[in-house]
Design an enzyme around this catalytic site. Structure first.
Site, mmCIF file in Angstrom:
data_model
loop_
_atom_site.group_PDB
_atom_site.id
_atom_site.type_symbol
_atom_site.label_atom_id
_atom_site.label_comp_id
_atom_site.label_asym_id
_atom_site.label_seq_id
_atom_site.Cartn_x
_atom_site.Cartn_y
_atom_site.Cartn_z
ATOM 1 N N HIS A 108 0.942 -1.436 -0.267
ATOM 2 C CA HIS A 108 -0.077 0.314 0.210
ATOM 3 C C HIS A 108 0.550 0.986 0.215
ATOM 4 O O HIS A 108 1.866 1.545 0.398
ATOM 5 C CB HIS A 108 -0.299 0.133 1.285
ATOM 6 C CG HIS A 108 -2.474 1.164 1.201
ATOM 7 N ND1 HIS A 108 -2.576 0.954 0.046
ATOM 8 C CD2 HIS A 108 -2.273 2.259 2.370
ATOM 9 C CE1 HIS A 108 -3.550 2.695 0.440
ATOM 10 N NE2 HIS A 108 -3.333 2.952 0.931
ATOM 11 N N HIS A 123 -3.828 9.038 0.324
ATOM 12 C CA HIS A 123 -4.126 7.616 0.165
ATOM 13 C C HIS A 123 -5.366 6.874 -0.408
ATOM 14 O O HIS A 123 -6.374 7.791 -0.178
ATOM 15 C CB HIS A 123 -3.081 6.484 1.422
ATOM 16 C CG HIS A 123 -3.548 6.257 2.155
ATOM 17 N ND1 HIS A 123 -4.359 4.842 2.348
ATOM 18 C CD2 HIS A 123 -5.134 7.340 3.119
ATOM 19 C CE1 HIS A 123 -5.290 5.041 3.260
ATOM 20 N NE2 HIS A 123 -6.003 6.037 4.529
ATOM 21 N N CYS A 180 -3.811 2.089 -5.201
ATOM 22 C CA CYS A 180 -3.011 3.579 -4.999
ATOM 23 C C CYS A 180 -1.569 4.322 -5.482
ATOM 24 O O CYS A 180 -1.204 4.511 -4.872
ATOM 25 C CB CYS A 180 -3.110 3.015 -3.593
ATOM 26 S SG CYS A 180 -1.652 1.476 -3.023
#
Length: 228
Positions: A58, A70, A159
């Site tokens: 991530h 994010h 992301c």
């Protein structure tokens, strides 16, 4: 049968390389990691943060004051307009359902909530990308401009696409590229046809001859054979 088992083992090894399975860390590894965290320089606004998870990595952009921007899938965007509820920490269930419905948001969370208990890597992608790195303040401002609900796509808008666009000006995803390469290698291997035929015959034996089983048992092996 031995050939099929060998094929499955080979493909599992590819998935391991793709980080679908993460080895457990020893106490010595954890001590080294804690030492690195203590000696790591303080984060700067605009830094690219990377958090290894079990199935994926991530990414986020540090905004300063312990805040991280994010892009993350969230099913609540479809179900409610309650800002307080939406701003709560996103659970795995919310994330998975958000992926299925292809809805996400670029949001700000605390550094702790973003990390979710995992270690944080800083600007590691700078060495891998050929693109010029924008000044940190410009990176942070680009991230702030993208705040809000966005369509989600695992292949085209995740992301990693968000952070690479903010920091390098080009939206790319290295882990998506690795995943696609893994799928291509499976498709190109003609043993995939044998495996899918075998699984198709099992489904027909278990569930009987029906359009849902028969068509899949024919179409999937044929598609793999043609693609190979």
């Amino acid at each position: 049968m031995l050939q099929l088992l060998t094929f499955l083992v080979e493909k599992l090894s590819l998935l391991c390389k793709f980080k679908l399975f993460v080895p457990s860390y020893s106490d010595q590894d954890r001590e080294r990691h804690v030492h690195r965290e203590r000696t790591q320089p303080p984060l700067r606004r605009g830094d690219l943060l990377e958090v290894p998870r079990t199935l994926f990595t991530h990414y986020g952009i540090y905004l300063g004051d312990n805040k991280v921007a994010h892009l993350i899938p969230d099913i609540l965007l479809v179900l409610t307009n309650d800002e307080k509820l939406i701003s709560s920490v996103i659970t795995n269930k919310r994330l998975i359902l958000g992926c299925m419905y292809k809805c996400a948001t670029v949001r700000v969370d605390t550094l702790e909530n973003f990390a979710y208990g995992s270690k944080i890597l800083v600007n590691r992608m700078d060495k891998m990308m050929k693109n010029h790195v924008f000044p940190n303040e410009e990176v942070a401002k680009r991230a702030e401009k993208l705040m809000g609900a966005v369509p989600y796509s695992l292949l085209w808008n995740n992301c990693e696409h968000f952070v690479t666009y903010c920091r390098y000006g080009s939206a790319v995803s290295r882990q998506t590229e690795k995943f696609c390469e893994c799928l291509k290698s499976i498709i190109r291997d003609q043993r995939s046809v044998i495996v899918t035929v075998f699984l198709g015959m099992i489904s027909i034996l278990c569930f009987g001859i029906a359009p849902s089983t028969t068509l899949l048992s024919i179409l999937i092996p044929f598609t793999l054979w043609m693609a190979g």
